[in-house]
Design a protein around this motif. Sequence first.
Motif, PDB file in Angstrom:
ATOM      1  N   GLU A 132       0.826  -1.213   0.000  1.00 41.38           N
ATOM      2  CA  GLU A 132       0.000   0.000   0.000  1.00 41.38           C
ATOM      3  C   GLU A 132       0.858   1.261   0.000  1.00 41.38           C
ATOM      4  O   GLU A 132       0.534   2.245  -0.674  1.00 41.38           O
ATOM      5  N   SER A 133       1.963   1.240   0.737  1.00 43.58           N
ATOM      6  CA  SER A 133       2.842   2.417   0.789  1.00 43.58           C
ATOM      7  C   SER A 133       3.456   2.704  -0.576  1.00 43.58           C
ATOM      8  O   SER A 133       3.531   3.860  -1.015  1.00 43.58           O
ATOM      9  N   LYS A 134       3.876   1.660  -1.258  1.00 39.50           N
ATOM     10  CA  LYS A 134       4.464   1.849  -2.592  1.00 39.50           C
ATOM     11  C   LYS A 134       3.417   2.337  -3.591  1.00 39.50           C
ATOM     12  O   LYS A 134       3.710   3.175  -4.441  1.00 39.50           O
ATOM     13  N   ILE A 135       2.203   1.813  -3.477  1.00 43.59           N
ATOM     14  CA  ILE A 135       1.120   2.258  -4.360  1.00 43.59           C
ATOM     15  C   ILE A 135       0.856   3.751  -4.146  1.00 43.59           C
ATOM     16  O   ILE A 135       0.687   4.516  -5.105  1.00 43.59           O
ATOM     17  N   ILE A 136       0.828   4.188  -2.880  1.00 53.85           N
ATOM     18  CA  ILE A 136       0.607   5.610  -2.558  1.00 53.85           C
ATOM     19  C   ILE A 136       1.685   6.473  -3.215  1.00 53.85           C
ATOM     20  O   ILE A 136       1.397   7.501  -3.841  1.00 53.85           O
ATOM     21  N   GLN A 137       2.941   6.063  -3.093  1.00 56.81           N
ATOM     22  CA  GLN A 137       4.042   6.837  -3.683  1.00 56.81           C
ATOM     23  C   GLN A 137       3.928   6.899  -5.203  1.00 56.81           C
ATOM     24  O   GLN A 137       4.159   7.945  -5.812  1.00 56.81           O
ATOM     25  N   GLU A 138       3.552   5.783  -5.806  1.00 53.96           N
ATOM     26  CA  GLU A 138       3.414   5.745  -7.271  1.00 53.96           C
ATOM     27  C   GLU A 138       2.268   6.635  -7.745  1.00 53.96           C
ATOM     28  O   GLU A 138       2.395   7.351  -8.737  1.00 53.96           O
ATOM     29  N   LEU A 139       1.140   6.590  -7.031  1.00 53.64           N
ATOM     30  CA  LEU A 139      -0.001   7.426  -7.404  1.00 53.64           C
ATOM     31  C   LEU A 139       0.345   8.905  -7.307  1.00 53.64           C
ATOM     32  O   LEU A 139      -0.002   9.702  -8.182  1.00 53.64           O
ATOM     33  N   ALA A 140       1.027   9.282  -6.221  1.00 55.00           N
ATOM     34  CA  ALA A 140       1.390  10.691  -6.014  1.00 55.00           C
ATOM     35  C   ALA A 140       2.328  11.182  -7.115  1.00 55.00           C
ATOM     36  O   ALA A 140       2.258  12.350  -7.532  1.00 55.00           O
ATOM     37  N   ALA A 141       3.187  10.305  -7.593  1.00 57.81           N
ATOM     38  CA  ALA A 141       4.123  10.689  -8.654  1.00 57.81           C
ATOM     39  C   ALA A 141       3.433  10.790 -10.010  1.00 57.81           C
ATOM     40  O   ALA A 141       3.895  11.489 -10.906  1.00 57.81           O
ATOM     41  N   LYS A 142       2.281  10.116 -10.141  1.00 61.05           N
ATOM     42  CA  LYS A 142       1.629   9.979 -11.444  1.00 61.05           C
ATOM     43  C   LYS A 142       0.494  10.964 -11.680  1.00 61.05           C
ATOM     44  O   LYS A 142       0.301  11.449 -12.787  1.00 61.05           O
ATOM     45  N   GLU A 143      -0.302  11.265 -10.622  1.00 63.52           N
ATOM     46  CA  GLU A 143      -1.534  12.029 -10.861  1.00 63.52           C
ATOM     47  C   GLU A 143      -1.997  12.776  -9.611  1.00 63.52           C
ATOM     48  O   GLU A 143      -1.659  12.411  -8.494  1.00 63.52           O
ATOM     49  N   SER A 144      -2.787  13.827  -9.852  1.00 59.06           N
ATOM     50  CA  SER A 144      -3.508  14.463  -8.748  1.00 59.06           C
ATOM     51  C   SER A 144      -4.601  13.509  -8.304  1.00 59.06           C
ATOM     52  O   SER A 144      -5.286  12.922  -9.146  1.00 59.06           O
ATOM     53  N   CYS A 145      -4.759  13.330  -6.991  1.00 56.92           N
ATOM     54  CA  CYS A 145      -5.751  12.366  -6.516  1.00 56.92           C
ATOM     55  C   CYS A 145      -6.066  12.628  -5.038  1.00 56.92           C
ATOM     56  O   CYS A 145      -5.449  13.479  -4.392  1.00 56.92           O
ATOM     57  N   ILE A 146      -7.034  11.861  -4.531  1.00 56.67           N
ATOM     58  CA  ILE A 146      -7.425  11.901  -3.124  1.00 56.67           C
ATOM     59  C   ILE A 146      -7.197  10.509  -2.553  1.00 56.67           C
ATOM     60  O   ILE A 146      -7.651   9.523  -3.133  1.00 56.67           O
ATOM     61  N   ILE A 147      -6.486  10.425  -1.430  1.00 55.38           N
ATOM     62  CA  ILE A 147      -6.199   9.127  -0.808  1.00 55.38           C
ATOM     63  C   ILE A 147      -6.765   9.136   0.605  1.00 55.38           C
ATOM     64  O   ILE A 147      -6.431   9.995   1.424  1.00 55.38           O
ATOM     65  N   VAL A 148      -7.631   8.170   0.881  1.00 52.24           N
ATOM     66  CA  VAL A 148      -8.266   8.074   2.194  1.00 52.24           C
ATOM     67  C   VAL A 148      -7.516   7.060   3.048  1.00 52.24           C
ATOM     68  O   VAL A 148      -7.313   5.912   2.647  1.00 52.24           O
TER      69      VAL A 148
END
Length: 200
Positions: free
Chosen positions: A86-102
């Motif tokens: 989950e931590s790696k997914i969060i880092q990848e998402l932040a690098a890729k796109e604007s988003c909201i993470i709950v």
Amino acid sequence: MVITIAREYGSGGHLLGEMLSKELGIKLYDKEFIRMAAQRSGMDEQYIVKNEQSIPSFWLKCILSKNSEQPLESSLSSDDVLFVSESKIIQELAAKESCIIVGRCADFVLKDYPKVLKLFCYSDLSHSVTRCVSEYGIAKESAETEIKRVNRNRIHHYEYYTGEKWGEPHRYDLMLNTGALDLKTACQLVRGVYQGLEKA
């Protein structure tokens, strides 16, 4: 820009995330993490649903170390692997796109990321009980016990992984009392802050 939402159970944090996703036109990630982490780790989705917030695990600084010569997963239990995934997914998402993470300690995982708006949603017990009954379908007589149980798990999970205090105001950019503020007002408030930061 990434918005992270930490929240007390019954405060409506996920619902606020859904509203912000529509208002800002950016993706919301919450339950999707279960599917994504299952794919990455090879773990069963039902196991993740049951254990995601309740099991203490490995030191976060080791988990997030990008310089490890050995794949950390080989030395971790299945519970540790889930948090790594989950931590790696969060880092990848932040690098890729604007988003909201709950949830998922995202405010801490992204603590060195330059463009994060960190929210914490909380509410008084009576409003949380009302929301749990009306929106989550929990029986009124068990709602208070369930709220306390889930919040205990969230505190334990966050503080064990991060070494930081969950809900500590200095860790967040906005503390939103969703018992006093309705979600529509909270959404407009966050939208204004988000758009101001985007232009900065």
